[in-house]
Design an enzyme around this catalytic site. Structure first.
Site, mmCIF file in Angstrom:
data_model
loop_
_atom_site.group_PDB
_atom_site.id
_atom_site.type_symbol
_atom_site.label_atom_id
_atom_site.label_comp_id
_atom_site.label_asym_id
_atom_site.label_seq_id
_atom_site.Cartn_x
_atom_site.Cartn_y
_atom_site.Cartn_z
ATOM 1 N N MET A 69 49.728 42.247 36.244
ATOM 2 C CA MET A 69 48.265 42.350 36.173
ATOM 3 C C MET A 69 47.782 43.497 37.046
ATOM 4 O O MET A 69 48.279 43.700 38.155
ATOM 5 C CB MET A 69 47.629 41.046 36.614
ATOM 6 C CG MET A 69 47.856 39.978 35.597
ATOM 7 S SD MET A 69 46.899 38.525 35.975
ATOM 8 C CE MET A 69 47.476 37.453 34.681
ATOM 9 N N LYS A 81 52.662 43.976 43.999
ATOM 10 C CA LYS A 81 52.718 44.984 42.933
ATOM 11 C C LYS A 81 52.644 46.393 43.519
ATOM 12 O O LYS A 81 53.343 47.290 43.098
ATOM 13 C CB LYS A 81 51.599 44.770 41.931
ATOM 14 C CG LYS A 81 51.749 45.704 40.767
ATOM 15 C CD LYS A 81 50.670 45.490 39.760
ATOM 16 C CE LYS A 81 50.176 46.796 39.223
ATOM 17 N NZ LYS A 81 49.315 47.537 40.082
ATOM 18 N N GLY A 108 48.915 42.487 47.451
ATOM 19 C CA GLY A 108 49.831 42.124 46.373
ATOM 20 C C GLY A 108 51.125 42.926 46.436
ATOM 21 O O GLY A 108 51.120 44.113 46.782
ATOM 22 N N MET A 166 39.372 46.903 45.111
ATOM 23 C CA MET A 166 38.524 47.950 44.525
ATOM 24 C C MET A 166 37.786 47.377 43.310
ATOM 25 O O MET A 166 37.336 48.119 42.441
ATOM 26 C CB MET A 166 39.368 49.163 44.134
ATOM 27 C CG MET A 166 40.017 49.808 45.360
ATOM 28 S SD MET A 166 40.392 51.564 45.162
ATOM 29 C CE MET A 166 41.498 51.505 43.784
ATOM 30 N N HIS A 190 44.079 39.354 41.844
ATOM 31 C CA HIS A 190 43.189 39.325 43.011
ATOM 32 C C HIS A 190 42.876 37.882 43.415
ATOM 33 O O HIS A 190 42.824 37.543 44.595
ATOM 34 C CB HIS A 190 41.864 40.023 42.695
ATOM 35 C CG HIS A 190 41.982 41.495 42.446
ATOM 36 N ND1 HIS A 190 41.824 42.048 41.212
ATOM 37 C CD2 HIS A 190 42.253 42.512 43.285
ATOM 38 C CE1 HIS A 190 41.973 43.358 41.289
ATOM 39 N NE2 HIS A 190 42.252 43.672 42.540
#
Ligand code: PAF
Length: 282
Positions: free
Chosen positions: A184, A149, A147, A30, A37
């Site tokens: 992050m 995360k 990811g 996004m 990223h």
């Protein structure tokens, strides 16, 4: 790097590469790109011949209009970063292209999208599944990179890919952290200097809870420790959960296992942050 917002154009470009027997690695984003990223792009470059990235702030996955409006957008610097990091094709569609003014499909993943994030962000994962399905059908990648995360997103996307027979492999990339541990995230851009300091509490709480659990203390003790840390802090805890990465359901015992993940979410100011850590490994 070729940049296009047209479905027909990106499909033609990718078909040409596939006709040359090139494999396609896809990194959907996004935007508001950071090192996390770029680690997805780096992993994609190891596995695939052609790297396709997308930048699209998907409105259907935002349950809070204010969050959508405030989502950071840095399109020019994002393009430069992708170009410098080996992205071959950037897909940059508009809302009109992705939704043509309509959103009529809803996904229901049973318990998977009702727990943790799903509880606090109704319809979020339906929006994620919808946009990811559209992007997969447009790009037809061999590999797609996500990811760790966003663990719940990852679990749901794996289910989506399995159940809808998408012919691609999902690759999980570890969390990238700031030197002091903060995971992050594009949302970190919205934190002031002081709030960034405060946001360290999420990783600290995970680390402390992990220490407690790996030293044979109970899940209750780990939860109490996390709650106490937040009690004395300006950041707000939304949830702390010990779950299995298979079904995301809470584990209160038998948690000394490879699938156990500690997940946390909360607010620093009005910025919502999430993080997780495996009980064993990083
Ligand atoms: O993780 C994200 O950035 C988004 O949820 C995704 C996968 C690009 C879908 O909009």
């Amino acid at each position: 790097m070729i940049t296009t917002g047209s479905v027909a154009e990106i499909q033609a470009i990718i078909s040409k590469f596939k006709a040359e027997d090139k494999t396609v690695g896809f990194v959907p984003t996004m935007g508001a790109l950071h090192q996390g990223h770029l680690s997805l792009v780096a992993e994609a470059k190891k596995r695939a011949d052609i790297i396709v990235c997308s930048i699209y702030v998907n409105p259907t996955q935002f349950n809070n209009p204010d969050d959508l409006e405030k989502y950071p957008r840095n399109i020019e610097s994002d393009k430069d970063l992708l170009d410098q990091n080996g992205c071959d094709v950037l897909f940059l569609p508009s809302d009109q292209v992705m939704y043509a003014g309509k959103n009529t499909i809803n996904f229901d993943f049973g318990k998977l999208d009702k727990v943790m994030e799903g509880k606090f962000r109704p319809n979020h994962f339906s929006g994620v599944a919808l946009i990811v399905s559209k992007l997969f059908n447009i790009v037809l990648p061999n590999f797609a990179f996500f990811g760790q995360k966003d663990l719940q997103q990852l679990t749901i996307i794996k289910k989506l890919v399995g159940e809808l027979f998408f012919n691609l492999e999902i690759v999980t990339v570890p969390i990238k952290r700031e030197p002091h541990g903060l995971a992050m995230s594009s949302r970190n851009e919205r934190l002031s200097k002081q709030e960034r300091e405060e946001a360290k509490i999420f990783f600290n709480a995970l680390t402390e809870a992990k220490y407690i659990l790996t030293n044979n203390q109970s899940a209750e003790e780990a939860k109490l420790k996390v709650e106490t840390l937040f009690h004395n802090h300006t950041a707000q805890l939304e949830y702390f959960q010990i779950v299995s990465d298979k079904d995301l359901l809470p584990k209160s015992e038998n948690y000394l296992a490879a699938d156990t993940v500690l997940c946390i979410a909360g607010f620093v100011g009005n910025v919502r942050l999430i993080d997780n850590i495996y009980l064993f490994g990083d």
